[in-house]
Write an enzyme that holds these catalytic residues in place. Structure first.
Site, short mmCIF file in Angstrom:
data_model
loop_
_atom_site.label_atom_id
_atom_site.label_comp_id
_atom_site.label_asym_id
_atom_site.label_seq_id
_atom_site.Cartn_x
_atom_site.Cartn_y
_atom_site.Cartn_z
N ASN A 7 0.79 -1.25 0.02
CA ASN A 7 0.17 0.08 0.22
C ASN A 7 0.82 1.29 -0.01
O ASN A 7 1.55 1.66 1.10
CB ASN A 7 -1.14 0.05 1.19
CG ASN A 7 -1.79 1.43 1.40
OD1 ASN A 7 -1.66 1.98 0.54
ND2 ASN A 7 -2.41 1.22 2.58
N TRP A 8 1.17 1.94 -1.21
CA TRP A 8 1.99 2.89 -1.28
C TRP A 8 1.30 4.22 -0.49
O TRP A 8 2.06 5.18 -0.69
CB TRP A 8 2.14 3.16 -2.67
CG TRP A 8 3.45 2.31 -3.20
CD1 TRP A 8 3.69 1.15 -2.65
CD2 TRP A 8 3.75 2.12 -4.67
NE1 TRP A 8 4.71 0.45 -3.45
CE2 TRP A 8 4.69 1.16 -4.71
CE3 TRP A 8 3.88 3.21 -5.52
CZ2 TRP A 8 5.42 0.95 -5.97
CZ3 TRP A 8 4.54 2.85 -6.90
CH2 TRP A 8 5.17 1.75 -6.94
N LYS A 9 0.02 4.31 -0.17
CA LYS A 9 -0.52 5.43 0.26
C LYS A 9 -0.13 6.63 -0.60
O LYS A 9 -0.27 6.49 -1.76
CB LYS A 9 0.09 5.51 1.72
CG LYS A 9 -0.12 4.21 2.54
CD LYS A 9 -0.01 4.75 4.11
CE LYS A 9 -0.05 3.32 4.63
NZ LYS A 9 -0.03 3.40 6.22
N HIS A 94 -9.58 1.37 4.74
CA HIS A 94 -8.40 1.47 5.41
C HIS A 94 -8.49 2.36 6.75
O HIS A 94 -9.27 3.33 6.60
CB HIS A 94 -7.31 1.86 4.43
CG HIS A 94 -5.90 2.00 5.16
ND1 HIS A 94 -5.51 2.66 5.90
CD2 HIS A 94 -4.81 0.90 4.79
CE1 HIS A 94 -4.14 2.53 6.32
NE2 HIS A 94 -3.73 1.50 5.77
N GLU A 96 -6.91 4.88 7.67
CA GLU A 96 -6.66 6.13 7.27
C GLU A 96 -7.98 6.87 6.67
O GLU A 96 -8.11 8.15 6.64
CB GLU A 96 -5.34 6.16 6.48
CG GLU A 96 -4.10 5.98 7.23
CD GLU A 96 -3.01 5.55 6.65
OE1 GLU A 96 -3.05 5.45 5.34
OE2 GLU A 96 -2.18 4.95 7.32
N GLU A 164 -5.22 -4.87 10.38
CA GLU A 164 -4.36 -3.81 10.85
C GLU A 164 -4.66 -3.23 11.99
O GLU A 164 -5.62 -2.02 11.73
CB GLU A 164 -4.41 -2.79 9.54
CG GLU A 164 -4.04 -3.46 8.11
CD GLU A 164 -3.40 -2.40 7.39
OE1 GLU A 164 -2.52 -2.80 6.71
OE2 GLU A 164 -3.92 -1.16 7.16
N GLY A 170 2.29 2.60 10.74
CA GLY A 170 2.92 3.98 10.41
C GLY A 170 4.04 4.29 11.64
O GLY A 170 4.33 3.53 12.33
N SER A 212 3.43 -1.68 10.38
CA SER A 212 4.85 -1.84 10.73
C SER A 212 5.60 -3.00 10.22
O SER A 212 6.42 -3.51 11.04
CB SER A 212 5.03 -1.52 11.97
OG SER A 212 4.61 -0.29 12.37
N GLY A 233 2.91 -0.87 4.20
CA GLY A 233 2.96 0.29 3.92
C GLY A 233 4.27 0.80 3.39
O GLY A 233 4.76 0.73 2.26
P1 13P Z 1 3.03 0.76 7.65
O1 13P Z 1 3.43 -0.44 7.15
O2 13P Z 1 3.84 1.79 7.05
O3 13P Z 1 2.88 0.58 9.19
O4 13P Z 1 1.51 0.88 7.05
C1 13P Z 1 0.71 -0.04 7.16
C2 13P Z 1 -0.39 0.09 6.49
O5 13P Z 1 -1.25 0.89 6.83
C3 13P Z 1 -0.79 -0.76 5.12
O6 13P Z 1 -2.12 -0.43 4.73
#
Ligand code: 13P
Length: 252
Positions: A7-9, A94, A96, A164, A170, A212, A233
């Site tokens: 997930n590149w956000k 998600h 977020e 998650e 994050g 993470s 992420g």
């Molecule tokens: P991180 O791997 O950066 O903690 O993000 C996890 C995430 O939200 C994947 O969708």
């Protein structure tokens, strides 16, 4: 077969950087036969990366979509268009996006749209925090049940669930979850899926861990935790580290 989903956000900030990262990931796929890799870039790059992925084993997904296929909905992303440009998966729910106001009922409507367009849903669930009394189990099963409300019972094959825990996501994560944390929650998720789809179909739904994940802890979730894959992420933007995770998943 393990799923490794990136997930590149909202990264990176230019199509040329996206291309460079993707090329690096493509290189790490040599000899990989037992890991299914899906990259979910920002929607602006989906078409470009789907073209680059065309002759590879990598699949491309969106990070969100709208509940309708087309119409006067300024700023939204059509699930039909996502499929037309080559996406195969869409992340929904998600944390977020939930934090921006997305509700279980929005997610349920979007899930129907994704299934209607013959794409696969990567549904994220996870608790905000852990309490002593285990209330978080209820939080996750309720979230899963509400998101599934309108999901066609005969389409379990188009569903991937990613657990998650929000506290583990994050750079501000409190701590990384443990493989045991995941294993415990995945039993509850499997049970909730079984109530909805029946045992046979529910057991075929991959349950992933996300939060993470890096090249040091990935294997623990896949082996000890028994995860069917990982939703990654930050580290999914680092082709070298992601490559290590993919190669390790390929041997499990
Ligand atoms: P991180 O791997 O950066 O903690 O993000 C996890 C995430 O939200 C994947 O969708």
């Amino acid at each position: 077969m393990k799923f490794i989903i990136g997930n590149w956000k909202m990264f990176p900030a230019s199509p040329s950087e996206a291309k460079t990262i993707f090329s690096g990931i493509k290189k790490s796929m040599r000899g990989v036969t037992h890991a299914k890799v899906i990259i979910c870039p920002p929607s602006l790059y989906v078409a470009q990366l789907a073209l680059l992925a065309a002759k590879t084993k990598i699949q491309i997904g969106g990070q969100n979509c709208f509940k309708e296929d087309e119409g006067a909905y300024t700023g939204e992303t059509s699930p039909r268009a996502l499929r037309a440009v080559g996406a195969t998966h869409v992340i929904l729910g998600h944390s977020e996006r939930r934090a921006m106001g997305e509700t279980d009922s929005d997610i349920s409507e979007k899930m129907s749209a994704v299934i209607r367009n013959k794409l696969t849903v990567i549904l994220c669930v996870g608790e905000k925090a852990r309490d002593e009394h285990g209330g978080y189990f209820n939080e996750v099963s309720t979230e899963l049940r509400s998101s599934l409300l309108a999901f066609p019972k005969n389409e379990a094959k188009r569903l991937i669930v990613a657990y998650e825990p929000i506290w583990a996501i994050g750079s501000r994560a409190k701590r990384v979850a443990t493989p045991a944390d995941f294993r415990e929650m995945s039993i509850l998720i499997r049970r909730t899926l079984t109530e909805y789809f029946g045992k046979k179909d529910a057991f075929a739904v991959p349950i992933l861990y996300g939060g993470s994940v890096d090249d040091h802890n990935a294997e623990g979730f896949l082996k000890e935790g028994g995860a069917d894959g990982l939703l990654i992420g930050r580290v999914s933007l680092d082709p070298e580290k992601l490559g290590m995770i993919i190669r390790s998943a390929n041997t499990i």
